[in-house]
Design a protein around this motif. Structure first.
Motif, short mmCIF file in Angstrom:
data_model
loop_
_atom_site.label_atom_id
_atom_site.label_comp_id
_atom_site.label_asym_id
_atom_site.label_seq_id
_atom_site.Cartn_x
_atom_site.Cartn_y
_atom_site.Cartn_z
N ILE A 1 7.95 -4.47 -18.14
CA ILE A 1 8.31 -3.87 -16.85
C ILE A 1 7.25 -2.83 -16.51
O ILE A 1 6.96 -1.96 -17.33
N ASN A 2 6.73 -2.91 -15.33
CA ASN A 2 5.70 -1.96 -14.90
C ASN A 2 6.37 -0.68 -14.40
O ASN A 2 6.37 -0.39 -13.20
N ALA A 3 6.97 0.05 -15.32
CA ALA A 3 7.65 1.31 -15.02
C ALA A 3 7.67 2.15 -16.28
O ALA A 3 7.53 1.62 -17.39
N SER A 4 7.87 3.43 -16.11
CA SER A 4 7.90 4.34 -17.25
C SER A 4 9.23 4.22 -18.00
O SER A 4 10.24 3.75 -17.46
N ALA A 5 9.22 4.67 -19.25
CA ALA A 5 10.44 4.69 -20.05
C ALA A 5 11.50 5.56 -19.38
O ALA A 5 12.68 5.22 -19.39
N GLU A 6 11.07 6.65 -18.75
CA GLU A 6 12.00 7.54 -18.06
C GLU A 6 12.69 6.82 -16.90
O GLU A 6 13.90 6.96 -16.70
N THR A 7 11.92 6.05 -16.14
CA THR A 7 12.50 5.31 -15.01
C THR A 7 13.48 4.25 -15.50
O THR A 7 14.59 4.14 -14.98
N ILE A 8 13.07 3.48 -16.48
CA ILE A 8 13.93 2.40 -17.00
C ILE A 8 15.20 2.97 -17.61
O ILE A 8 16.31 2.52 -17.29
N TYR A 9 15.07 3.99 -18.45
CA TYR A 9 16.25 4.59 -19.06
C TYR A 9 17.13 5.21 -17.98
O TYR A 9 18.36 5.13 -18.05
N GLY A 10 16.51 5.81 -16.97
CA GLY A 10 17.27 6.40 -15.87
C GLY A 10 18.15 5.38 -15.18
O GLY A 10 19.29 5.67 -14.80
N ILE A 11 17.66 4.16 -15.02
CA ILE A 11 18.44 3.09 -14.40
C ILE A 11 19.55 2.63 -15.35
O ILE A 11 20.71 2.52 -14.95
N LEU A 12 19.19 2.35 -16.60
CA LEU A 12 20.18 1.83 -17.55
C LEU A 12 21.26 2.84 -17.92
O LEU A 12 22.38 2.45 -18.25
N SER A 13 20.94 4.13 -17.87
CA SER A 13 21.91 5.15 -18.28
C SER A 13 22.69 5.72 -17.10
O SER A 13 23.51 6.62 -17.27
N ASP A 14 22.47 5.18 -15.92
CA ASP A 14 23.17 5.60 -14.72
C ASP A 14 24.16 4.51 -14.33
O ASP A 14 23.80 3.33 -14.27
#
Length: 158
Positions: A26-39
């Motif tokens: 995924i062309n995104a940061s770990a912060e962005t991905i985790y932000g989506i999954l943890s929301d």
């Protein structure tokens, strides 16, 4: 970077259960991905379902899919869930998983799902592992479901 979904052949464990594994760059940061999954809203959009419960370690979680009446069969009740097992910021979300219908042979919370986030080049690799599936049929069904979530959401992470 190539965003092709990688699916490993599912593996049967020594205990007779099955594990599936698939990953997607995924062309995104770990912060962005985790932000989506943890929301709750982000995870709900990713999985295409309604989510009840808090996204915090130890909390119960329930996933409900809107399904046409004629689509309900032995393969899916439309309601799954379990308990959030672990949340490691920017690295991991894991929860138990099962079906609300005990007759399906996949009791509520009887399996484990992990979303692992690993930095790679200019983005991250998201790997979904699903452990303790009771049969080859369940492994195939869940492999198809999880891989479709990854494929259809590849562009939604940025």
């Amino acid at each position: 970077m190539n965003q092709v979904l990688s699916i490993k052949e599912f593996m049967q464990t020594a205990q007779g259960t099955f594990t599936i594994e698939m990953s997607q760059f995924i062309n995104a940061s770990a912060e962005t991905i985790y932000g989506i999954l943890s929301d709750k809203a982000g995870l709900s959009e990713f999985m295409g379902c309604e989510i009840d419960g808090d996204l915090k370690t130890g909390a119960a979680i329930k996933f409900t899919w809107e399904m046409p009446e004629n689509a309900k069969d032995d393969n899916c009740s439309g309601v799954n869930g379990g308990t959030i097992v672990n949340m490691i910021e920017n690295r991991l979300l894991s929860f138990t998983w099962g079906d609300e219908n005990p007759e399906r042979g996949l009791p509520w919370g009887s399996t484990l799902v992990e979303f692992k986030i690993e930095p790679e080049n200019d983005g991250c690799r998201v790997t979904i592992l699903h452990y303790d599936l009771p049969s080859e049929e369940e492994a195939k069904n869940h492999q198809g479901g999880w891989s479709s979530f990854l494929e259809q959401n590849t562009g939604n992470w940025a």
